[in-house]
Design a protein around this motif. Structure first.
Motif, mmCIF file in Angstrom:
data_model
loop_
_atom_site.group_PDB
_atom_site.id
_atom_site.type_symbol
_atom_site.label_atom_id
_atom_site.label_comp_id
_atom_site.label_asym_id
_atom_site.label_seq_id
_atom_site.Cartn_x
_atom_site.Cartn_y
_atom_site.Cartn_z
ATOM 1 N N LEU A 9 -12.163 6.776 -13.910
ATOM 2 C CA LEU A 9 -10.795 6.292 -14.121
ATOM 3 C C LEU A 9 -10.114 5.964 -12.789
ATOM 4 O O LEU A 9 -9.451 4.934 -12.660
ATOM 5 C CB LEU A 9 -9.969 7.330 -14.882
ATOM 6 N N MET A 10 -10.293 6.831 -11.812
ATOM 7 C CA MET A 10 -9.694 6.578 -10.499
ATOM 8 C C MET A 10 -10.307 5.331 -9.860
ATOM 9 O O MET A 10 -9.602 4.511 -9.273
ATOM 10 C CB MET A 10 -9.854 7.804 -9.589
ATOM 11 N N ARG A 11 -11.619 5.197 -10.000
ATOM 12 C CA ARG A 11 -12.301 4.027 -9.442
ATOM 13 C C ARG A 11 -11.791 2.744 -10.120
ATOM 14 O O ARG A 11 -11.488 1.754 -9.455
ATOM 15 C CB ARG A 11 -13.810 4.174 -9.634
ATOM 16 N N ALA A 12 -11.682 2.789 -11.445
ATOM 17 C CA ALA A 12 -11.202 1.624 -12.189
ATOM 18 C C ALA A 12 -9.784 1.262 -11.760
ATOM 19 O O ALA A 12 -9.458 0.092 -11.573
ATOM 20 C CB ALA A 12 -11.258 1.888 -13.695
ATOM 21 N N ASP A 13 -8.930 2.273 -11.576
ATOM 22 C CA ASP A 13 -7.559 2.010 -11.161
ATOM 23 C C ASP A 13 -7.519 1.389 -9.768
ATOM 24 O O ASP A 13 -6.769 0.446 -9.525
ATOM 25 C CB ASP A 13 -6.737 3.296 -11.209
ATOM 26 N N LEU A 14 -8.321 1.902 -8.866
ATOM 27 C CA LEU A 14 -8.380 1.344 -7.510
ATOM 28 C C LEU A 14 -8.868 -0.107 -7.535
ATOM 29 O O LEU A 14 -8.296 -0.975 -6.866
ATOM 30 C CB LEU A 14 -9.296 2.198 -6.626
#
Length: 167
Positions: A9-14
């Motif tokens: 999720l963090m990777r996708a947001d970044l």
């Protein structure tokens, strides 16, 4: 693995924040098969819509609504995708169904119509709402604003007078 889901999720947001929406959507793909699958699918659709890729978002949301027809967030996303994607007839059919099933309210639908530039459909829906007994003040005010903005001041004044008389 909750930790790996959080990392994805963090990777996708970044990726999304850096303009790499396709990569962000792809990063969420493995999570669609987990317990949060529907939420991940809706997140993918939302990213695609924000990136003006409604045609890719539509099948994702339709897939969820086949299983969960009264899911409010999915219904709203699909309505936005249809309205912004040049499918006003599909948007109107979905809006009517959502109203009938009480999944969305009329002001939410009016908001989508206005966002997509479909003032005519927004006006028609508001006129129906305002014609009902004891319409919400927000609906009356929005319709009056539309009338005024579209050069229909006499209609706005008549609406005001009608509301004053009803009070």
């Amino acid at each position: 693995q909750p930790g790996s889901a959080r990392v994805a999720l963090m990777r996708a947001d970044l990726l999304r924040q850096t303009g790499r929406v396709e990569d962000a959507v792809a990063a969420l793909e493995p999570l669609r098969k987990g317990p949060e699958g529907d939420r991940m699918t809706l997140l993918q659709a939302q990213m695609l819509l924000q990136d003006q890729k409604g045609a890719r978002a539509i099948p994702l949301v339709e897939e969820i609504l086949k299983r969960k027809p009264d899911l409010r967030e999915a219904t709203m996303l699909l309505l936005v995708a249809y309205a912004l994607g040049g499918q006003p007839d599909k948007a109107e059919a979905l809006a009517k169904s959502a109203l009938d099933r009480k999944v969305l309210n009329s002001m939410e639908i009016v908001g989508v119509y206005l966002q997509s530039g479909d003032v005519e459909r927004a006006t028609r829906l508001l006129e129906t709402v305002v014609a009902a007994p004891a319409p919400a003040a927000e609906a009356v005010a929005t319709l009056a604003m539309i009338y005024t903005a579209t050069g229909q001041k006499p209609k706005a004044e008549a609406l005001r007078d009608q509301q004053v008389a009803a009070a």
